[in-house]
Each structure stands twice: as structure tokens, then as C-alpha cells.
Design an enzyme around this catalytic site. Sequence first.
Site, PDB file in Angstrom:
ATOM      1  N   TYR A  47       0.873  -1.166   0.000  1.00  0.00           N
ATOM      2  CA  TYR A  47       0.000   0.000   0.000  1.00  0.00           C
ATOM      3  C   TYR A  47       0.915   1.221   0.000  1.00  0.00           C
ATOM      4  O   TYR A  47       1.783   1.340   0.872  1.00  0.00           O
ATOM      5  CB  TYR A  47      -0.882   0.027   1.252  1.00  0.00           C
ATOM      6  CG  TYR A  47      -2.026  -0.952   1.253  1.00  0.00           C
ATOM      7  CD1 TYR A  47      -3.038  -0.860   0.312  1.00  0.00           C
ATOM      8  CD2 TYR A  47      -2.099  -1.953   2.210  1.00  0.00           C
ATOM      9  CE1 TYR A  47      -4.098  -1.755   0.314  1.00  0.00           C
ATOM     10  CE2 TYR A  47      -3.149  -2.849   2.228  1.00  0.00           C
ATOM     11  CZ  TYR A  47      -4.152  -2.745   1.277  1.00  0.00           C
ATOM     12  OH  TYR A  47      -5.199  -3.628   1.278  1.00  0.00           O
ATOM     13  N   ASP A  75      -5.961  -0.627  -6.463  1.00  0.00           N
ATOM     14  CA  ASP A  75      -7.432  -0.558  -6.453  1.00  0.00           C
ATOM     15  C   ASP A  75      -7.966  -0.058  -5.120  1.00  0.00           C
ATOM     16  O   ASP A  75      -9.125  -0.285  -4.787  1.00  0.00           O
ATOM     17  CB  ASP A  75      -8.026  -1.928  -6.777  1.00  0.00           C
ATOM     18  CG  ASP A  75      -7.650  -3.005  -5.760  1.00  0.00           C
ATOM     19  OD1 ASP A  75      -6.806  -2.718  -4.879  1.00  0.00           O
ATOM     20  OD2 ASP A  75      -8.187  -4.131  -5.854  1.00  0.00           O
ATOM     21  N   HIS A 164     -10.181  -7.201  -5.186  1.00  0.00           N
ATOM     22  CA  HIS A 164      -9.860  -7.000  -3.769  1.00  0.00           C
ATOM     23  C   HIS A 164     -10.769  -7.826  -2.864  1.00  0.00           C
ATOM     24  O   HIS A 164     -11.235  -7.367  -1.819  1.00  0.00           O
ATOM     25  CB  HIS A 164      -9.961  -5.513  -3.409  1.00  0.00           C
ATOM     26  CG  HIS A 164      -8.985  -5.083  -2.347  1.00  0.00           C
ATOM     27  ND1 HIS A 164      -7.841  -4.373  -2.638  1.00  0.00           N
ATOM     28  CD2 HIS A 164      -8.963  -5.267  -1.012  1.00  0.00           C
ATOM     29  CE1 HIS A 164      -7.169  -4.119  -1.531  1.00  0.00           C
ATOM     30  NE2 HIS A 164      -7.836  -4.661  -0.526  1.00  0.00           N
TER      31      HIS A 164
END
Length: 277
Positions: A47, A75, A164
Site C-alpha cells: 500500500y 485498487d 480485492h
Amino acid sequence: HADGELALARAAHSLGIIQMVPTLGSYSLDEMLAARQPNQIQFLQLYVNRNRQLTLDIIRKAEKAGCKALAITVDAPQLGRREKDMRNKFTAQAPSLQKKDNLNRAQGTARAISSFIDPSLSWKDLKWFRENTKMKIILKGVQVGQDAVLAAQHGVDGIIVSNHGGRQLDLCRTGIDILPEVMSALDSINARERVEVFVDGGVRRGTDIFKAVALGAKAVGIGRPALWGLAAYGQEGVERVLELLREEYRLAMMLMGTPTVADIKREMVTRHVCSKL
């Protein structure tokens, strides 16, 4: 389970598969990387932090520890609204590499995590990643063919077709639904061999792996099943889940008349669309 990601690392090594090490886990990044065995292949799921120095620290730590690829999550400019998580709240401390952020944990893990993710991440940032790592670069969370083409044009080494785990946007397509579109898009620019394609989400049986490979994926991601095995029996539980998937995949190959992976073909998978009554 108390062993958390450390058990996942040991199980992945035992079965000879790649482990995706998370940026955020129940153990620190140092501990997860230290669980790596000689010659074990690990990728880092990233991230991207608003503070690029923190991101750079994570990348350098992973590369020094031997990670082979950097899977940049694309995403999640903000994590989805996860209502159970919001009701349960979250009081634990942030993982070590994120602890400098002043996170508000009152609304659950997802909101706490979202507060440091950089929502401005864009294609132009790939140049910065290329300049700061020698690891292979993978984009995690590609959901349309056009983005697969852009990824190839920007020189990435691989993409993960994923929604996800269905936890971001309601009603978005599953990875297996998106995969044929992605492969066709890459074929249109002759990039199938240049960009490795992986897919995750909903892999529960060896036949799911067979379908993904037939549709063009090089590998699949295993998430929840591994966690279920971990929660029940620790490392042994994870290993048993992976063994079952491997056994089912091999059986599917035998029954489909495909002695090698190269024999698995696109036409072996058909799609039936059923309307709800």
C-alpha cells in the site's frame, strides 16, 4: 492464530509456492521477512503511503531481505466501507513501518488503514518505483482490459487481476470474469508473453485453478482458504489446504486429458449465463 503470517511463510516454503508478504500484518515486516527460508520466493504487497519516505523504507527493507517482486496495490485509494469492521472497531497498534502516522482507529481497521494510503497514486508514479527498486513490478487490482494495456505500455512485469476480495466496490466483476477481457487486450498489443498475469478472488477448488490457467493466468492467489486453515490448525492447516488444492488441480488436469500445464487450452472452459427468475 498466534503464528499469523509466520506460519503462512513456513507453509508456503514447505509447499514450494510464492508467498505474498503484506505491508500490514499481525507481525512486523521485519518478522515476516525474517521467516523467509533460503531460496524461498516472496513478493511484497504494497500500500503506497502518502509519505514516500516511509514507502521507500518498506521497499528497501523488502529488497534487502530478498523479495523478488513488488506488488503495488492500485485498487484502493481508500478502502471500502466494511460495516462489520466498523462495528467491531479496532484498538491494536499500527504495524511498525506505519506507526509514525496519527491514525484514527475508532471506525475500524479499514478506515484506519485508509488514512495513510496515497489516493493520488497514478501511472506517472511508476517511474519513481523503477528508479528506487530492482525488484520486478506488479500492479495488483487491475479490473479492465484498458488498464492491462496501459500497464504493459508502462513496462510493468506483471498484473494481478483482482476485485480485492469483493470488499471494495459493490457489484464489481470477479477476477475470473475480468480475465478473458484482460488477456484479449494484451493479445491486441502482443504483450501476453511480456506481462505475466495472475488472478485472485474466489479460488476454492483445484478446478478454479484449472479454469484460471485455461483463461490465461500464470498463477492464482489463495487468500481466505489459507486463513481458514491457519485459524484452525496453524501451519499444518495451511499446508493441508494447499495440498488439497494441489491434489484437486492435478486430478482436474488428468480428467481433462492435460498431462502438462501447456496442454490446458482456452476452449476447455465455457461460460453459462443464467438469469435470475
